[in-house]
Design an enzyme around this catalytic site. Structure first.
Site, PDB file in Angstrom:
ATOM      1  N   SER A 196     -21.700 -34.991 -43.511  1.00  0.00           N
ATOM      2  CA  SER A 196     -22.181 -35.146 -42.134  1.00  0.00           C
ATOM      3  C   SER A 196     -23.595 -34.589 -42.023  1.00  0.00           C
ATOM      4  O   SER A 196     -24.294 -34.473 -43.039  1.00  0.00           O
ATOM      5  CB  SER A 196     -21.224 -34.460 -41.155  1.00  0.00           C
ATOM      6  OG  SER A 196     -21.538 -34.823 -39.834  1.00  0.00           O
ATOM      7  N   ASN A 197     -24.066 -34.270 -40.835  1.00  0.00           N
ATOM      8  CA  ASN A 197     -25.424 -33.749 -40.656  1.00  0.00           C
ATOM      9  C   ASN A 197     -25.456 -32.758 -39.487  1.00  0.00           C
ATOM     10  O   ASN A 197     -24.437 -32.500 -38.853  1.00  0.00           O
ATOM     11  CB  ASN A 197     -26.407 -34.910 -40.446  1.00  0.00           C
ATOM     12  CG  ASN A 197     -26.025 -35.742 -39.245  1.00  0.00           C
ATOM     13  OD1 ASN A 197     -26.035 -35.270 -38.121  1.00  0.00           O
ATOM     14  ND2 ASN A 197     -25.639 -36.986 -39.489  1.00  0.00           N
ATOM     15  N   ARG A 198     -26.635 -32.235 -39.188  1.00  0.00           N
ATOM     16  CA  ARG A 198     -26.759 -31.143 -38.219  1.00  0.00           C
ATOM     17  C   ARG A 198     -26.896 -31.572 -36.760  1.00  0.00           C
ATOM     18  O   ARG A 198     -27.202 -30.757 -35.907  1.00  0.00           O
ATOM     19  CB  ARG A 198     -27.992 -30.290 -38.561  1.00  0.00           C
ATOM     20  CG  ARG A 198     -27.873 -29.515 -39.845  1.00  0.00           C
ATOM     21  CD  ARG A 198     -29.104 -28.639 -40.009  1.00  0.00           C
ATOM     22  NE  ARG A 198     -29.145 -28.000 -41.311  1.00  0.00           N
ATOM     23  CZ  ARG A 198     -28.464 -26.905 -41.629  1.00  0.00           C
ATOM     24  NH1 ARG A 198     -27.695 -26.325 -40.719  1.00  0.00           N
ATOM     25  NH2 ARG A 198     -28.565 -26.393 -42.830  1.00  0.00           N
TER      26      ARG A 198
ATOM     27  N   ALA B  53     -27.105 -39.497 -34.899  1.00  0.00           N
ATOM     28  CA  ALA B  53     -27.609 -39.298 -36.257  1.00  0.00           C
ATOM     29  C   ALA B  53     -26.534 -39.858 -37.191  1.00  0.00           C
ATOM     30  O   ALA B  53     -25.592 -39.162 -37.587  1.00  0.00           O
ATOM     31  CB  ALA B  53     -27.841 -37.815 -36.518  1.00  0.00           C
TER      32      ALA B  53
END
Ligand code: C5P
Length: 216
Positions: free
Chosen positions: A27-29, A93
Site C-alpha cells: 500500500s502507500n502513505r 493514491a
C-alpha cells in the site's frame, strides 16, 4: 450555499491495498484527508457526492455516500458501477502494481522468496477519461510529485486524457499532513494555489468547479 446543487460527483480517495495473502499487503502513505475534504466541501455546496474510498481512519463526511473498497481493481469496478456522473475527481493514491499471485493461506517465508512478482494495476483516471459512453463532463486528476512538478503534471494531464490536473508537491509533509500547495492545470491556464489547509484547497477546487459550470 447550494451553488453546486444538481451536480453529481464521484471522488476516489485514500490508498489502495493490494493483498499478498490474508495478512500481508502492499500500500502507500495516503491518509485520504484531501479527498475526504473535497467530498465534504462539495457536499456542503449541495453537490450529490459519492466517495469511493480505500481504507482510511477517517469518518465519512456529512451528506456523502461512501463506498469502501480495498484494491485498485475493486476501486475501478466501483467507479464503473457508479457512473454516470457530471464530475469525476481522482484523488486516490492508487497502487500502480499488485502482487501477481494471491496466496489464499498465509504464505510461508520460503514461498514468498526475495522477489515478489508484480503486475500493473488498471489506471482508473485514464479509464474514466477515455470512457466512450459515460465520460463525465469534467474529469480531474491529481499529480503528486516530488520533483519536476509542473512538467510532469502537464504531461500527465495529456497522457491520462483528463481535463484538469492538480499538481501537488509531496516531497515534504503533505502526505498525511493537514496542508497542501497546488497548481491547477487546465488546457488553457495554470493557477497557483499557495500553501494552505487541505480544506482551503478543497474550497478552491469547489470554486473552480462552480466557475466552470456555465460551460458544461
Ligand atoms: O500516474 P499517477 O499515479 O501519478 O497518476 C495520478 C492520478 O491518477 C491521480 O489522480 C490518481 O488518483 C490517478 N490514478 C488512478 N489509477 C491508477 C493510478 C493513478 O486513477 N492506477
Amino acid at each position: 450555499m447550494n451553488r453546486l446543487e444538481g451536480l453529481s460527483i464521484i471522488i476516489t480517495a485514500g490508498p489502495t491495498v493490494e493483498a499478498i495473502d490474508p495478512v500481508r499487503f502492499l500500500s502507500n502513505r495516503s491518509s485520504g484527508k484531501q479527498g475526504y475534504l473535497i467530498a465534504e466541501v462539495l457536499a456542503e455546496h449541495g453537490a450529490d457526492v459519492r466517495l469511493i474510498s480505500g481504507p482510511t481512519c477517517l469518518p465519512c463526511p456529512n451528506d456523502v455516500s461512501r463506498i469502501d473498497v480495498e484494491s485498485a481493481r475493486d476501486m475501478l469496478a466501483a467507479v464503473e458501477s457508479e457512473l454516470p456522473a457530471s464530475v469525476f475527481i481522482a484523488v486516490a493514491a492508487v497502487s500502480d502494481w499488485r502482487p501477481a499471485e494471491f496466496y489464499e493461506l498465509k504464505a510461508e517465508k520460503a514461498a514468498l522468496s526475495s522477489t515478489l512478482e508484480l503486475v500493473e494495476n488498471p489506471d482508473i483516471l485514464k479509464a474514466v477519461s477515455q470512457h466512450t459512453e459515460k465520460r463525465p463532463d469534467l474529469v480531474i486528476g491529481f499529480a503528486a510529485e516530488t520533483h519536476d512538478l509542473l512538467e510532469r503534471a502537464r504531461a500527465k494531464r495529456l497522457r491520462k486524457g483528463c481535463d484538469w490536473i492538480i499538481a501537488n508537491n509531496v516531497s515534504g509533509d503533505v502526505m498525511g499532513g493537514d496542508e497542501n500547495a497546488a497548481v491547477l492545470i487546465t488546457s488553457d491556464r495554470e493557477v497557483e494555489w499557495a500553501r494552505a489547509t487541505k480544506r482551503e484547497i478543497a474550497v478552491k477546487l469547489a470554486n473552480a468547479i462552480d466557475a466552470t459550470r456555465a460551460t458544461h
